[in-house]
Scaffold this motif. Sequence first.
Motif, PDB file in Angstrom:
ATOM      1  N   ALA A 162    -100.138   2.152  44.392  1.00  0.00           N
ATOM      2  CA  ALA A 162     -99.800   1.651  45.724  1.00  0.00           C
ATOM      3  C   ALA A 162    -100.598   0.394  46.054  1.00  0.00           C
ATOM      4  O   ALA A 162    -100.080  -0.533  46.681  1.00  0.00           O
ATOM      5  CB  ALA A 162    -100.055   2.726  46.770  1.00  0.00           C
ATOM      6  N   THR A 163    -101.873   0.352  45.597  1.00  0.00           N
ATOM      7  CA  THR A 163    -102.691  -0.840  45.850  1.00  0.00           C
ATOM      8  C   THR A 163    -102.099  -2.052  45.152  1.00  0.00           C
ATOM      9  O   THR A 163    -102.001  -3.135  45.745  1.00  0.00           O
ATOM     10  CB  THR A 163    -104.128  -0.609  45.338  1.00  0.00           C
ATOM     11  OG1 THR A 163    -104.566   0.661  45.774  1.00  0.00           O
ATOM     12  CG2 THR A 163    -105.058  -1.661  45.849  1.00  0.00           C
ATOM     13  N   TYR A 210    -100.719  -5.491  46.850  1.00  0.00           N
ATOM     14  CA  TYR A 210    -101.164  -6.860  46.572  1.00  0.00           C
ATOM     15  C   TYR A 210    -100.007  -7.732  46.136  1.00  0.00           C
ATOM     16  O   TYR A 210     -99.955  -8.909  46.486  1.00  0.00           O
ATOM     17  CB  TYR A 210    -102.288  -6.853  45.533  1.00  0.00           C
ATOM     18  CG  TYR A 210    -103.599  -6.455  46.142  1.00  0.00           C
ATOM     19  CD1 TYR A 210    -104.050  -7.119  47.279  1.00  0.00           C
ATOM     20  CD2 TYR A 210    -104.362  -5.426  45.641  1.00  0.00           C
ATOM     21  CE1 TYR A 210    -105.237  -6.756  47.875  1.00  0.00           C
ATOM     22  CE2 TYR A 210    -105.551  -5.064  46.235  1.00  0.00           C
ATOM     23  CZ  TYR A 210    -105.981  -5.725  47.351  1.00  0.00           C
ATOM     24  OH  TYR A 210    -107.145  -5.369  47.954  1.00  0.00           O
ATOM     25  N   ILE A 211     -99.045  -7.145  45.376  1.00  0.00           N
ATOM     26  CA  ILE A 211     -97.876  -7.937  44.989  1.00  0.00           C
ATOM     27  C   ILE A 211     -97.112  -8.379  46.232  1.00  0.00           C
ATOM     28  O   ILE A 211     -96.729  -9.544  46.360  1.00  0.00           O
ATOM     29  CB  ILE A 211     -96.972  -7.114  44.036  1.00  0.00           C
ATOM     30  CG1 ILE A 211     -97.662  -6.956  42.685  1.00  0.00           C
ATOM     31  CG2 ILE A 211     -95.633  -7.793  43.850  1.00  0.00           C
ATOM     32  CD1 ILE A 211     -96.940  -6.035  41.753  1.00  0.00           C
ATOM     33  N   ILE A 251     -95.538 -12.635  49.994  1.00  0.00           N
ATOM     34  CA  ILE A 251     -95.427 -13.129  51.371  1.00  0.00           C
ATOM     35  C   ILE A 251     -96.229 -14.409  51.538  1.00  0.00           C
ATOM     36  O   ILE A 251     -95.798 -15.348  52.216  1.00  0.00           O
ATOM     37  CB  ILE A 251     -95.855 -12.028  52.353  1.00  0.00           C
ATOM     38  CG1 ILE A 251     -94.745 -10.993  52.452  1.00  0.00           C
ATOM     39  CG2 ILE A 251     -96.133 -12.596  53.729  1.00  0.00           C
ATOM     40  CD1 ILE A 251     -95.035  -9.857  53.331  1.00  0.00           C
ATOM     41  N   ALA A 252     -97.386 -14.473  50.863  1.00  0.00           N
ATOM     42  CA  ALA A 252     -98.188 -15.696  50.944  1.00  0.00           C
ATOM     43  C   ALA A 252     -97.414 -16.874  50.362  1.00  0.00           C
ATOM     44  O   ALA A 252     -97.414 -17.971  50.940  1.00  0.00           O
ATOM     45  CB  ALA A 252     -99.508 -15.504  50.191  1.00  0.00           C
ATOM     46  N   ILE A 294    -105.262  -8.565  57.333  1.00  0.00           N
ATOM     47  CA  ILE A 294    -103.945  -8.641  56.682  1.00  0.00           C
ATOM     48  C   ILE A 294    -103.821  -7.576  55.590  1.00  0.00           C
ATOM     49  O   ILE A 294    -102.817  -6.853  55.511  1.00  0.00           O
ATOM     50  CB  ILE A 294    -103.708 -10.058  56.130  1.00  0.00           C
ATOM     51  CG1 ILE A 294    -103.504 -11.017  57.303  1.00  0.00           C
ATOM     52  CG2 ILE A 294    -102.499 -10.095  55.230  1.00  0.00           C
ATOM     53  CD1 ILE A 294    -103.457 -12.453  56.919  1.00  0.00           C
ATOM     54  N   VAL A 295    -104.879  -7.417  54.774  1.00  0.00           N
ATOM     55  CA  VAL A 295    -104.826  -6.392  53.725  1.00  0.00           C
ATOM     56  C   VAL A 295    -104.647  -5.012  54.337  1.00  0.00           C
ATOM     57  O   VAL A 295    -103.813  -4.216  53.883  1.00  0.00           O
ATOM     58  CB  VAL A 295    -106.108  -6.450  52.861  1.00  0.00           C
ATOM     59  CG1 VAL A 295    -106.269  -5.194  52.049  1.00  0.00           C
ATOM     60  CG2 VAL A 295    -106.063  -7.636  51.952  1.00  0.00           C
ATOM     61  N   LEU A 296    -105.395  -4.731  55.414  1.00  0.00           N
ATOM     62  CA  LEU A 296    -105.296  -3.385  55.987  1.00  0.00           C
ATOM     63  C   LEU A 296    -103.972  -3.172  56.706  1.00  0.00           C
ATOM     64  O   LEU A 296    -103.445  -2.054  56.697  1.00  0.00           O
ATOM     65  CB  LEU A 296    -106.460  -3.133  56.942  1.00  0.00           C
ATOM     66  CG  LEU A 296    -107.757  -2.802  56.235  1.00  0.00           C
ATOM     67  CD1 LEU A 296    -108.829  -2.498  57.232  1.00  0.00           C
ATOM     68  CD2 LEU A 296    -107.563  -1.616  55.336  1.00  0.00           C
ATOM     69  N   LEU A 297    -103.429  -4.245  57.312  1.00  0.00           N
ATOM     70  CA  LEU A 297    -102.111  -4.094  57.943  1.00  0.00           C
ATOM     71  C   LEU A 297    -101.089  -3.655  56.899  1.00  0.00           C
ATOM     72  O   LEU A 297    -100.337  -2.700  57.121  1.00  0.00           O
ATOM     73  CB  LEU A 297    -101.660  -5.420  58.549  1.00  0.00           C
ATOM     74  CG  LEU A 297    -102.010  -5.693  60.006  1.00  0.00           C
ATOM     75  CD1 LEU A 297    -101.398  -7.005  60.424  1.00  0.00           C
ATOM     76  CD2 LEU A 297    -101.469  -4.587  60.886  1.00  0.00           C
ATOM     77  N   PHE A 298    -101.092  -4.339  55.746  1.00  0.00           N
ATOM     78  CA  PHE A 298    -100.118  -3.960  54.717  1.00  0.00           C
ATOM     79  C   PHE A 298    -100.438  -2.586  54.149  1.00  0.00           C
ATOM     80  O   PHE A 298     -99.540  -1.785  53.892  1.00  0.00           O
ATOM     81  CB  PHE A 298    -100.075  -5.022  53.623  1.00  0.00           C
ATOM     82  CG  PHE A 298     -99.247  -6.202  54.005  1.00  0.00           C
ATOM     83  CD1 PHE A 298     -97.893  -6.177  53.810  1.00  0.00           C
ATOM     84  CD2 PHE A 298     -99.815  -7.297  54.590  1.00  0.00           C
ATOM     85  CE1 PHE A 298     -97.121  -7.248  54.193  1.00  0.00           C
ATOM     86  CE2 PHE A 298     -99.054  -8.381  54.964  1.00  0.00           C
ATOM     87  CZ  PHE A 298     -97.707  -8.356  54.769  1.00  0.00           C
TER      88      PHE A 298
END
Lengths: 325, 78
Positions: free
Chosen positions: A67-68, A72-73, A78-79, A131-135
């Motif tokens: 899942a991690t 990140y993908i 999105i970036a 942003i990381v935690l939102l996703f």
Amino acid sequence: MEKAEKKWRWGFHRWIVLALIILNVVAVNLYAPVQPHIQVAAENIITEPLFTLPVIGDFYLTNSLIATILMYIVIILIALAVRNSWKKNPVAPKGIAGVFEMLVDMIYNMTETTAGKYAAKVFPWFASIVIVLLFANLMKLIPGFESIGVLRHSEHGYEIQALGNGTWSTLLNKEAHNGGYTLVPFLRGVSTDLNFTTALALIAVVMIQVIGVQANGVRYFEKFINVRNIFKKPLFGVIDFIVGLLELISEFAKILSFTFRLFGNMFSGMVLLAVVGVMIPVFLPSGLMLFEVFIGVIQALVFGMLTMVFMAQATQGHGAEEEQK
Amino acid sequence: MSGDIVMAAKMIGAGLAMIGALGGGIGVGLSVQGAVQGMARNPDTYGNLLSSMILGIAFSEAIAIYCLVIAFLMLFVV
């Protein structure tokens, strides 16, 4: 005219909701939900370890690791999308780039009011953590999360039924007497793994120290081992020294509180959804899912905001304040 | 038989661990009370108070969450 059209749209959506509710009731009656096997550590998908390091031990392919990687993908894609849209139209970004401009703008304003002139240094950590935690927290909304996976033999398992030609099977809500199966999902919420939250908390706390050193130099550590006043004013000097030691302990407490706040919130949400989904499978899980989305967003903001506040505190410097007095 | 006693002790321990949530609840209530009173006296500070309030709630809620984690550890790990 416009009003009438709006009214019709609302009525249309109402029928969709009603149809989904009826579908929900029918589905629950046809196929009773099964209580998942709840486990604090992330489950291994493959029973053999991926590789082994001499001192540290075995490394397994866990479902939260998958899942991690997926998270990140998604973030990288999105970036890239935001970058493309930014290149096409740098003045007024559209679509997802506009959303991210709003988010980043909000985060930057928040940083500037707290951190002042160190905002440019603190901001990247705040923004990337949020942003990381939102996703990480909102990925739970993908259908099939924590519900599609491998079947594994277990002592307190359930009976299974083959679907179609037998490649896929489904669990039945009947306890097997001699060794049934339990489900090990392919994907599990990223923040429900203690390793992820510990890593993030360690990064945050270490970077708080680094930013403190960058702002105040070596004098940053005077906050922890405070021997400045110990010869001039013995009594207050000793008190200052003890307060410094308490500050040192509180840095370690920060790691613990960061870790367990995020982990506890997300894991309790997972358990709540699993248990309520078995007991009251109609209506209630939808509302709870909405609540979990809210909790996920709040926890992402709180983790980032606390990092930002602690970093701003670290830049302020203990020594300079006392000289002014 | 001994397994049943261990199971019962786990359940009781998890229940006792959740007593700590009392303090978290009181803390959340007090912080919201303070923030709402501040908003009522000075409605302009709504935005500032809201963000500080959520931060404070997260802090006091963390205590209750620790208890929840202990309860989960008792139920599912030990």
